[in-house]
Design a protein around this motif. Sequence first.
Motif, PDB file in Angstrom:
ATOM      1  N   THR A 148       0.829  -1.191   0.000  1.00 28.90           N
ATOM      2  CA  THR A 148       0.000   0.000   0.000  1.00 28.90           C
ATOM      3  C   THR A 148       0.873   1.254   0.000  1.00 28.90           C
ATOM      4  O   THR A 148       1.929   1.284   0.630  1.00 28.90           O
ATOM      5  N   ALA A 149       0.399   2.276  -0.720  1.00 23.31           N
ATOM      6  CA  ALA A 149       1.072   3.574  -0.697  1.00 23.31           C
ATOM      7  C   ALA A 149       0.581   4.436   0.455  1.00 23.31           C
ATOM      8  O   ALA A 149       1.090   5.546   0.648  1.00 23.31           O
ATOM      9  N   ALA A 150      -0.411   3.951   1.220  1.00 28.53           N
ATOM     10  CA  ALA A 150      -0.885   4.696   2.384  1.00 28.53           C
ATOM     11  C   ALA A 150       0.275   4.852   3.370  1.00 28.53           C
ATOM     12  O   ALA A 150       0.834   3.869   3.843  1.00 28.53           O
ATOM     13  N   CYS A 151       0.629   6.058   3.678  1.00 29.40           N
ATOM     14  CA  CYS A 151       1.857   6.314   4.421  1.00 29.40           C
ATOM     15  C   CYS A 151       1.743   7.641   5.148  1.00 29.40           C
ATOM     16  O   CYS A 151       1.167   8.575   4.620  1.00 29.40           O
ATOM     17  N   CYS A 152       2.204   7.767   6.308  1.00 30.56           N
ATOM     18  CA  CYS A 152       2.971   6.842   7.115  1.00 30.56           C
ATOM     19  C   CYS A 152       2.489   6.939   8.554  1.00 30.56           C
ATOM     20  O   CYS A 152       1.985   7.976   8.967  1.00 30.56           O
ATOM     21  N   SER A 153       2.662   5.878   9.285  1.00 28.71           N
ATOM     22  CA  SER A 153       2.236   5.859  10.672  1.00 28.71           C
ATOM     23  C   SER A 153       3.468   5.817  11.579  1.00 28.71           C
ATOM     24  O   SER A 153       4.580   6.132  11.168  1.00 28.71           O
ATOM     25  N   ASP A 154       3.271   5.391  12.829  1.00 28.43           N
ATOM     26  CA  ASP A 154       4.309   5.547  13.848  1.00 28.43           C
ATOM     27  C   ASP A 154       5.548   4.695  13.604  1.00 28.43           C
ATOM     28  O   ASP A 154       6.594   4.947  14.217  1.00 28.43           O
ATOM     29  N   HIS A 155       5.481   3.717  12.723  1.00 23.57           N
ATOM     30  CA  HIS A 155       6.702   2.961  12.412  1.00 23.57           C
ATOM     31  C   HIS A 155       7.759   3.853  11.778  1.00 23.57           C
ATOM     32  O   HIS A 155       8.955   3.582  11.885  1.00 23.57           O
ATOM     33  N   GLN A 156       7.325   4.935  11.103  1.00 22.60           N
ATOM     34  CA  GLN A 156       8.299   5.837  10.482  1.00 22.60           C
ATOM     35  C   GLN A 156       9.240   6.425  11.522  1.00 22.60           C
ATOM     36  O   GLN A 156      10.433   6.602  11.260  1.00 22.60           O
ATOM     37  N   SER A 157       8.721   6.723  12.719  1.00 22.52           N
ATOM     38  CA  SER A 157       9.555   7.320  13.765  1.00 22.52           C
ATOM     39  C   SER A 157      10.704   6.389  14.139  1.00 22.52           C
ATOM     40  O   SER A 157      11.819   6.837  14.427  1.00 22.52           O
ATOM     41  N   PHE A 158      10.447   5.094  14.132  1.00 13.81           N
ATOM     42  CA  PHE A 158      11.476   4.109  14.485  1.00 13.81           C
ATOM     43  C   PHE A 158      12.394   3.831  13.297  1.00 13.81           C
ATOM     44  O   PHE A 158      13.603   3.648  13.470  1.00 13.81           O
ATOM     45  N   HIS A 159      11.817   3.811  12.119  1.00 11.70           N
ATOM     46  CA  HIS A 159      12.634   3.625  10.917  1.00 11.70           C
ATOM     47  C   HIS A 159      13.675   4.732  10.812  1.00 11.70           C
ATOM     48  O   HIS A 159      14.841   4.473  10.474  1.00 11.70           O
ATOM     49  N   GLU A 160      13.271   5.973  11.122  1.00  9.66           N
ATOM     50  CA  GLU A 160      14.205   7.096  11.034  1.00  9.66           C
ATOM     51  C   GLU A 160      15.289   7.038  12.107  1.00  9.66           C
ATOM     52  O   GLU A 160      16.316   7.695  11.971  1.00  9.66           O
ATOM     53  N   GLN A 161      15.062   6.263  13.160  1.00 17.24           N
ATOM     54  CA  GLN A 161      16.080   6.077  14.194  1.00 17.24           C
ATOM     55  C   GLN A 161      16.924   4.829  13.952  1.00 17.24           C
ATOM     56  O   GLN A 161      17.701   4.426  14.813  1.00 17.24           O
ATOM     57  N   GLY A 162      16.758   4.214  12.780  1.00 17.77           N
ATOM     58  CA  GLY A 162      17.599   3.078  12.416  1.00 17.77           C
ATOM     59  C   GLY A 162      17.127   1.745  12.952  1.00 17.77           C
ATOM     60  O   GLY A 162      17.921   0.797  13.042  1.00 17.77           O
ATOM     61  N   TYR A 163      15.830   1.630  13.285  1.00 15.63           N
ATOM     62  CA  TYR A 163      15.285   0.367  13.785  1.00 15.63           C
ATOM     63  C   TYR A 163      14.537  -0.365  12.667  1.00 15.63           C
ATOM     64  O   TYR A 163      13.842   0.267  11.857  1.00 15.63           O
ATOM     65  N   ALA A 164      14.662  -1.678  12.645  1.00 15.28           N
ATOM     66  CA  ALA A 164      13.963  -2.508  11.664  1.00 15.28           C
ATOM     67  C   ALA A 164      12.468  -2.488  11.974  1.00 15.28           C
ATOM     68  O   ALA A 164      12.045  -2.937  13.037  1.00 15.28           O
ATOM     69  N   SER A 165      11.671  -1.965  11.053  1.00 11.18           N
ATOM     70  CA  SER A 165      10.267  -1.728  11.357  1.00 11.18           C
ATOM     71  C   SER A 165       9.392  -1.850  10.122  1.00 11.18           C
ATOM     72  O   SER A 165       9.866  -1.770   8.983  1.00 11.18           O
ATOM     73  N   THR A 166       8.090  -2.022  10.374  1.00  9.39           N
ATOM     74  CA  THR A 166       7.102  -2.026   9.296  1.00  9.39           C
ATOM     75  C   THR A 166       5.749  -1.678   9.880  1.00  9.39           C
ATOM     76  O   THR A 166       5.611  -1.443  11.078  1.00  9.39           O
ATOM     77  N   GLN A 167       4.738  -1.673   9.018  1.00  7.28           N
ATOM     78  CA  GLN A 167       3.370  -1.359   9.409  1.00  7.28           C
ATOM     79  C   GLN A 167       2.436  -2.400   8.825  1.00  7.28           C
ATOM     80  O   GLN A 167       2.679  -2.932   7.736  1.00  7.28           O
ATOM     81  N   VAL A 168       1.334  -2.685   9.529  1.00  9.14           N
ATOM     82  CA  VAL A 168       0.262  -3.501   8.964  1.00  9.14           C
ATOM     83  C   VAL A 168      -0.962  -2.604   8.784  1.00  9.14           C
ATOM     84  O   VAL A 168      -1.273  -1.764   9.630  1.00  9.14           O
ATOM     85  N   PHE A 169      -1.658  -2.804   7.655  1.00  7.65           N
ATOM     86  CA  PHE A 169      -2.754  -1.945   7.227  1.00  7.65           C
ATOM     87  C   PHE A 169      -3.849  -2.827   6.641  1.00  7.65           C
ATOM     88  O   PHE A 169      -3.614  -3.984   6.284  1.00  7.65           O
TER      89      PHE A 169
END
Length: 492
Positions: A417-438
């Motif tokens: 999905t191109a629906a973007c972005c939720s709170d996983h972005q905050s962790f992704h930007e800090q270098g953590y392996a992350s994703t979202q379910v939608f």
Amino acid sequence: MVFSPTAGVASALLLVTPYTPNIATVETTPGCLTDNFYGTYGGQSVFHLPPTCLDTIAIKGLSIQSVSLLPYVANGERQLIWLQESAIDSSLVTPEYEAEVQGFFRWLGEDGYSMGGGQSSGHQHLLSSANEPGVELHLVDLQPAGGSYGLIAVEPSLAPSIEALLPRYWKPYILPNQPTSYLPVPKPAIEHVKSLLETVRFDPVVSSLVNSISLNQMRDDIRWLTGEDGKSGIISRHSFAEGSRVAANWLKERFEETGATCELKTFLTGFAPNVACKYSASVDTTSTVLISGHYDSRGSFGSQRAPGGNDDGSGTIALLGIARAVAHSGLTFRSNVELVAFAGEEQGLYGSKAYAREMREKDANITVMIQADMLRYHAPGEPPQLGLPMYIGTPEVAQLVSNMSAIYSPELTVGYTAACCSDHQSFHEQGYASTQVFERAGPIADPMYHNSGDLSERPGYDLSQIRSIAKVQFATLLHAAGFDLPDNKDLN
């Protein structure tokens, strides 16, 4: 593509480029991009270009048509905010919505903005105020397929409330006060997720555990959070509303009943707190698996009602369902596990940004992070679905979730999905392996998105789909964290 200084530009330049998974791969002058990163929003990444980079910076693989170079009057008293139109289905682009967006653009013009500096290119316009030269607005006109965005600079005190002024399908994202260094997910973290992928197998114990998530309890939980049951008294879970405080305390109590240790973590004056809960590891380890949702909500413009049944009551009750299944089984985790319900998501990921920064400052060892946001809308005629992020996130974590879905919730059609972005972005930007379910392998289709009608008792609100996605989250959590059951536990 090489940029050269332009005569008469402002005291700073912002570079906006299409998103790329690893910024370092398109940078030919070390540090010009990776040391001047403002973040990625929607499908665009934003950078500050210092004067020393203007003569030499080259961006590989990007055409001039896809890159914007924006003059900006640098002013430490202004807050940069990215405004993004969500990826929405064409069924939501009604004449009423288009009029709402055009009205928003007109409001900006009537509020003292005027065309400034003669800067324009295609759909792009740089607007500035003659009375307030430190305020700039970069807008992209509404396009039929959606995806419009804007970049504004405002008084910091106005930033938390800018969401109330936006069209219904637009969201604000707060840029850092200063550009930061780009933090990619480290290779060892990605290798760890790959090792989890290699060991994915059907496990009858995991199957029993995930199937213990109660559909009836989920129904009770969402009706309490939306106020539909008449017991909670909640009218709105907006981050500034009293109902969000009621919800925070209730969530803390419910999670604590499952054996978690919880804390209400404040992050900004006026906002409801994050609800952070932890199950400590049964062994000596720093590794942590974190799953989350956001419990704050957003209603229709001018309405005090913001029930947030889908956005994101659905992700919140999925967390509660997992927590109750943990308690029912008596299991213990071999890694630390955190379940976090964030606030401030609708105003620009405020709660999760504060929490992710805190985790990075502590050098927390978060091995997998999964955010659940909008799980329940099921469009007519479509199969139940699970959407994974097309842009922001770690592909290996998304693949892990997809593999778990195929095993434990095969009824879900999985896609991107191109629906973007939720709170996983905050962790992704800090270098953590992350994703979202939608909820959908495609754009947002829920007609009650950001609407005061976002209740649970309505067409398309599919509790079974929430449970199916929650089973995937729980299975991924069990596999990533490891677990043990009491010796005398009979799952039947």
